[in-house]
Enzyme design. Structure first.
Site, short mmCIF file in Angstrom:
data_model
loop_
_atom_site.label_atom_id
_atom_site.label_comp_id
_atom_site.label_asym_id
_atom_site.label_seq_id
_atom_site.Cartn_x
_atom_site.Cartn_y
_atom_site.Cartn_z
N LYS A 1 68.31 93.40 26.16
CA LYS A 1 67.04 93.42 26.89
C LYS A 1 66.00 92.54 26.20
CE LYS A 1 63.72 94.57 29.70
NZ LYS A 1 63.09 95.89 29.75
N LYS B 1 54.51 93.82 23.25
CA LYS B 1 55.34 94.74 22.47
C LYS B 1 56.79 94.29 22.46
CE LYS B 1 57.16 98.11 24.39
NZ LYS B 1 58.47 98.44 25.05
#
Length: 332
Positions: free
Chosen positions: A194, A264
């Site tokens: 991811k 993030k």
């Protein structure tokens, strides 16, 4: 190596005991935000007995209306389910919810399964996995890709890391929330995939803005330039389609994926690169733009907002109307 293992629309559907026994299995879902709410609703629509929890009590209302049960605490939920899903902001929240006081591991029954859908740090996931092993809880990191639309429609890619044999027994439950369920490897591999995906997306979009400003400043109209690029070898892969609804229209509010969350993910990718001593020159440049955009207070805006910085540097304005964007798409 990515392995295709099923999901709605797949060429091969997995068969496993979990599917046959799902009427006797109780699921829990924690984290009913923009992504979690849609995924939880799809689990309920698939007929699963579902218990939900969130810090915001009102977030549970749509789920309760759909037939889910509300739990007043993480521990209360954990003690009543066989499989739990978590969709959280990041590593800090996932670790605290899992191993902190009153967390999942304080109450999950031995033999339970935990699918963490959070985009997370592979290192943190592995550390929490060790704690789970000591409690006889099977943890999978299973971050999703597809945004809020995909969460609502069930059209999500889910990158799964964890024990393969255990996944073959229980992973079919993910078919209710995603149409591309991809087993990637051992624990942490799901988030590694991811982070690679998201980091590539951020770098590519930054590069697109750079070349677009060069072409427009050189005298080419943005719609004509976009159409031309889409007909090239890389363009036919539809890489450039992703900038049509945001960057090319200068439409960053409301966000599909907030800049603060994208930042993030980028930081997690860079931490992973540092861990394995991998140089990330392009990503570091993207990181600088993200920092500048955040310093301007754009954290709540869409993650493509930093592309505006390149427009400013080049001294150009790129802003197509929705009709102009659709006209380019319709040329095909």
């Amino acid at each position: 190596m990515y392995t295709w293992v099923g999901g709605r629309g797949s060429r091969r559907r997995r068969h496993c005991p979990f599917t046959d026994e799902r009427t006797t299995m109780k699921l829990g879902f924690i984290g009913l935000g923009t992504m979690g709410r849609g995924m939880a609703l799809n689990l309920r629509r698939a007929g699963h007995d579902l218990v939900v929890h969130d810090l915001n009590r009102s977030s549970g209302t749509p789920l309760e209306e759909a037939g889910a049960t509300w739990a007043d605490s993480v521990a209360e939920l954990a003690g009543s389910v066989d499989v739990v899903f978590t969709s959280l902001p990041g590593p800090v929240e996932m670790r605290e919810l899992g191993v902190g006081d009153g967390g999942l591991l304080s109450a999950l029954k031995p033999g339970s399964t935990w699918f963490d859908l959070t985009t997370n740090s592979p290192t943190v996931v592995r550390e929490v996995h060790e704690e789970c092993r000591r409690h006889n809880v099977q943890l999978f990191d299973a971050p999703v890709s597809g945004g809020p639309k995909g969460a609502n429609s069930g059209k999500l890619a889910i990158y799964v890391g964890g024990d393969r044999e255990a996944f073959d027994r229980t992973g079919s439950v993910l078919d209710a929330i995603g149409d591309k369920i991809l087993y990637v490897g051992e624990i942490g591999a799901g988030n590694t995939a991811k982070l690679v995906h998201n980091c590539a997306s951020m770098i590519i979009r930054s590069g697109i803005s750079e070349v677009f400003t060069m072409g427009v400043k050189a005298g080419v109209e943005p719609d004509a330039l976009w159409h031309a690029l889409r007909q090239g070898a890389i363009g036919r892969a539809r890489t450039f389609d992703r900038v049509g609804d945001r960057y090319l229209q200068e439409a960053f509010d409301p966000p599909s994926f907030a800049l603060a969350l994208a930042d993030k993910d980028l930081r997690l990718a860079l931490e992973l690169a540092d861990e394995f001593d991998v140089p990330m020159r392009a990503a570091r440049l993207v990181e600088e733009d993200f920092k500048e955009a955040l310093d301007r207070g754009w954290g709540h805006r869409d993650s493509q907002t930093p592309l505006l910085l390149q427009n400013e540097r080049a001294g150009v304005t790129i802003k197509l109307t929705p009709e102009e964007v659709q006209a380019v798409l319709d040329r095909d």
